[in-house]
Motif scaffolding. Structure first.
Motif, mmCIF file in Angstrom:
data_model
loop_
_atom_site.group_PDB
_atom_site.id
_atom_site.type_symbol
_atom_site.label_atom_id
_atom_site.label_comp_id
_atom_site.label_asym_id
_atom_site.label_seq_id
_atom_site.Cartn_x
_atom_site.Cartn_y
_atom_site.Cartn_z
ATOM 1 N N LEU A 54 0.827 -1.203 0.000
ATOM 2 C CA LEU A 54 0.000 0.000 0.000
ATOM 3 C C LEU A 54 0.864 1.256 0.000
ATOM 4 N N SER A 55 1.876 1.297 0.857
ATOM 5 C CA SER A 55 2.726 2.495 0.922
ATOM 6 C C SER A 55 3.463 2.707 -0.395
ATOM 7 N N ARG A 56 3.913 1.633 -1.022
ATOM 8 C CA ARG A 56 4.596 1.759 -2.322
ATOM 9 C C ARG A 56 3.656 2.372 -3.361
ATOM 10 N N SER A 57 2.424 1.908 -3.396
ATOM 11 C CA SER A 57 1.457 2.442 -4.361
ATOM 12 C C SER A 57 1.146 3.909 -4.086
ATOM 13 N N ILE A 58 0.994 4.270 -2.823
ATOM 14 C CA ILE A 58 0.716 5.663 -2.471
ATOM 15 C C ILE A 58 1.862 6.563 -2.921
ATOM 16 N N LEU A 59 3.084 6.150 -2.622
ATOM 17 C CA LEU A 59 4.246 6.982 -2.940
ATOM 18 C C LEU A 59 4.478 7.090 -4.445
ATOM 19 N N GLU A 60 4.114 6.063 -5.189
ATOM 20 C CA GLU A 60 4.311 6.077 -6.637
ATOM 21 C C GLU A 60 3.209 6.800 -7.398
ATOM 22 N N SER A 61 1.996 6.843 -6.838
ATOM 23 C CA SER A 61 0.851 7.325 -7.625
ATOM 24 C C SER A 61 0.176 8.571 -7.065
ATOM 25 N N THR A 62 0.599 9.042 -5.889
ATOM 26 C CA THR A 62 -0.033 10.228 -5.303
ATOM 27 C C THR A 62 1.046 11.158 -4.736
ATOM 28 N N ASN A 63 0.601 12.311 -4.256
ATOM 29 C CA ASN A 63 1.510 13.215 -3.547
ATOM 30 C C ASN A 63 1.247 13.198 -2.047
ATOM 31 N N TRP A 64 0.539 12.165 -1.568
ATOM 32 C CA TRP A 64 0.257 12.039 -0.144
ATOM 33 C C TRP A 64 1.534 11.731 0.630
ATOM 34 N N LYS A 65 1.541 12.137 1.863
ATOM 35 C CA LYS A 65 2.646 11.804 2.758
ATOM 36 C C LYS A 65 2.279 10.549 3.552
ATOM 37 N N VAL A 66 3.272 9.718 3.807
ATOM 38 C CA VAL A 66 3.068 8.478 4.553
ATOM 39 C C VAL A 66 3.987 8.466 5.761
ATOM 40 N N SER A 67 3.413 8.151 6.906
ATOM 41 C CA SER A 67 4.200 7.921 8.112
ATOM 42 C C SER A 67 3.970 6.480 8.534
ATOM 43 N N GLY A 68 5.057 5.766 8.843
ATOM 44 C CA GLY A 68 4.894 4.352 9.138
ATOM 45 C C GLY A 68 5.748 3.885 10.296
ATOM 46 N N LEU A 69 5.274 2.835 10.951
ATOM 47 C CA LEU A 69 6.006 2.221 12.045
ATOM 48 C C LEU A 69 6.002 0.721 11.865
ATOM 49 N N LYS B 103 -8.836 3.800 -3.231
ATOM 50 C CA LYS B 103 -10.168 4.410 -3.419
ATOM 51 C C LYS B 103 -10.828 4.705 -2.076
ATOM 52 N N ILE B 104 -10.633 3.805 -1.110
ATOM 53 C CA ILE B 104 -11.194 4.033 0.224
ATOM 54 C C ILE B 104 -10.535 5.237 0.883
ATOM 55 N N ILE B 105 -9.218 5.336 0.777
ATOM 56 C CA ILE B 105 -8.513 6.484 1.352
ATOM 57 C C ILE B 105 -8.961 7.778 0.680
ATOM 58 N N ARG B 106 -9.054 7.744 -0.647
ATOM 59 C CA ARG B 106 -9.442 8.946 -1.395
ATOM 60 C C ARG B 106 -10.852 9.374 -1.011
ATOM 61 N N ASN B 107 -11.739 8.406 -0.874
ATOM 62 C CA ASN B 107 -13.086 8.640 -0.330
ATOM 63 C C ASN B 107 -13.844 9.752 -1.055
ATOM 64 N N ASP B 108 -13.890 9.663 -2.379
ATOM 65 C CA ASP B 108 -14.597 10.674 -3.164
ATOM 66 C C ASP B 108 -16.060 10.771 -2.741
ATOM 67 N N GLY C 23 -17.309 11.154 -0.031
ATOM 68 C CA GLY C 23 -17.602 10.517 1.253
ATOM 69 C C GLY C 23 -18.270 9.163 1.146
ATOM 70 N N LYS C 24 -18.112 8.499 -0.013
ATOM 71 C CA LYS C 24 -18.859 7.250 -0.240
ATOM 72 C C LYS C 24 -18.324 6.051 0.534
ATOM 73 N N ALA C 25 -17.153 6.210 1.173
ATOM 74 C CA ALA C 25 -16.624 5.116 1.995
ATOM 75 C C ALA C 25 -16.927 5.316 3.479
ATOM 76 N N ASN C 26 -17.539 6.437 3.833
ATOM 77 C CA ASN C 26 -17.778 6.746 5.236
ATOM 78 C C ASN C 26 -18.754 5.747 5.866
ATOM 79 N N GLY C 27 -18.366 5.201 7.012
ATOM 80 C CA GLY C 27 -19.262 4.331 7.748
ATOM 81 C C GLY C 27 -19.595 3.030 7.055
ATOM 82 N N LYS C 28 -18.744 2.599 6.128
ATOM 83 C CA LYS C 28 -19.032 1.399 5.334
ATOM 84 C C LYS C 28 -18.163 0.223 5.761
ATOM 85 N N ILE C 29 -18.682 -0.973 5.498
ATOM 86 C CA ILE C 29 -17.917 -2.209 5.591
ATOM 87 C C ILE C 29 -17.838 -2.775 4.180
ATOM 88 N N PHE C 30 -16.614 -2.991 3.692
ATOM 89 C CA PHE C 30 -16.435 -3.477 2.324
ATOM 90 C C PHE C 30 -15.719 -4.820 2.299
#
Length: 349
Positions: free
Chosen positions: A16-31, A233-238, A240-247
């Motif tokens: 997931l972190s690899r995909s985020i870093l390659e395809s978005t400008n989001w910042k990732v913090s990880g432990l 897609k869940i993180i992007r949450n266009d 708000g369609k992922a809010n309060g959902k179980i997928f």
């Protein structure tokens, strides 16, 4: 946007972190306790990595939750043999560790995307499993196999209840995600890895493939790339369609038995001339579940997801067939394993 991924070096976290870093400008913090799966990403300016145990670095975790937009806790023990041999460790890693993270998200009003599991459906008779209507059916207490499922299910219910009080959340249920980096093929321990790395390790060590109760159990295997695309897609949450959902996140078209997977792995390795002699001598054995796992094991024969909700809400569908996933896994393995450990030829691929 800043994403906090706890357990970033794990199978889902690293992909997931690899995909985020390659395809978005989001910042990732990880432990994580280790960094072998993410070492090539450590120089990325959008990644901040902290080496440590989530239970011993609570001050760091609490600060990162405060400064993040989304929290994704991916730390847990997730192999069936562990459920039976070390049930209390499983409970501690799954339930107790995640409860303090969930409560911090509640306190700091931060969105949490939480990994549930297809295991919560247990021995449900429905085919496919539906997030809203299917019964969650677990076995008796002396079958320790269900402690993982029960711990995850209780967390689902806790998060849902907090959601009623304002916690922004999405729950996702992975259905047998597969890909490289899942578990170590070097682990010789019986049942110490999930099925595909377990079988690959067996083949390379010239050990028989042991099919529990004949390997007739079927699972809906899902390529990690498809799974990660759903998470993005869940993180992007266009809207708000992922809010309060179980997928449910799985691939119903990839429903195959464990026996079929074993044969697909053998067939995939035969494509490499240097490995034909090795795989031609592979033996496949049937072993009773009590002999393989012990008396605390209980299994289900089918696990098929209903994915209509995520298809309709987020316009996501899986696209990678099982045979292609297995080809990719074996190709990556051959290119990257330490051939000396297994006394294997180095291929030209």
């Amino acid at each position: 946007m800043k994403i906090l991924i706890l357990g970033i070096n794990g199978f889902i976290g690293s992909n997931l972190s690899r995909s985020i870093l390659e395809s978005t400008n989001w910042k990732v913090s990880g432990l994580d306790l280790r960094q072998n799966n993410i070492k090539k990403m450590l120089s990325n300016k959008n990644l901040t990595f902290h080496l440590g145990d989530v239970n011993q670095e609570k001050e760091w975790v609490i600060h990162e939750i405060l400064t993040s937009d989304v929290v994704i806790p991916l730390t847990a023990i997730a192999t069936p043999m562990s459920y039976i041999k070390n049930p209390l460790s499983v409970f501690q890693s799954v339930f107790e560790t995640n409860m303090y993270i969930i409560k911090e998200c509640v306190r700091q009003k931060r969105r949490i995307i939480f990994p549930s599991t297809s295991e919560v459906y247990g021995m449900c008779d429905d085919l496919p499993f539906n997030e809203k209507n299917s019964q969650l059916v677990l076995g008796p207490i002396h079958k320790e196999r269900w402690i993982y499922s029960c711990s995850k299910q209780l967390l689902d219910r806790v998060i849902w209840a907090y959601g009623k009080e304002g916690l922004p959340f999405t729950l996702f249920r992975p259905f047998n995600w597969i890909g490289h980096g899942q578990d170590s093929i070097y682990n010789p321990k019986k049942g110490g890895s999930r099925v595909i790395p377990q079988f690959l390790g067996n083949i390379l060590r010239k050990e028989p493939l042991q099919l529990v109760d004949g390997g007739e159990q079927k699972r809906s295997f899902t390529d990690i790339k498809d799974g990660v695309n759903a998470l993005i897609k869940i993180i992007r949450n266009d809207s708000g369609k992922a809010n309060g959902k179980i997928f449910n996140i799985g691939n119903p078209k990839n429903n195959a038995s464990i026996k079929e997977v074993a044969n697909m792995l053998i067939h995939s390795l035969r494509a490499y001339p240097e490995y034909r002699d090795l795989v031609s001598n592979v033996k496949i054995e049937t072993v009773p579940k009590e002999d393989f796992y012990g008396s605390g094991y209980q299994d289900v024969q089918q696990r098929i997801p209903d994915i209509s909700d995520i298809q309709e809400s987020l316009n996501w569908s899986p696209s990678i067939p099982l045979n292609k996933s297995i080809e990719n896994i074996t190709s990556y393995m051959i290119k990257n394993i330490d051939h000396k450990i297994f006394e294997l030829p180095v291929t030209g691929y």
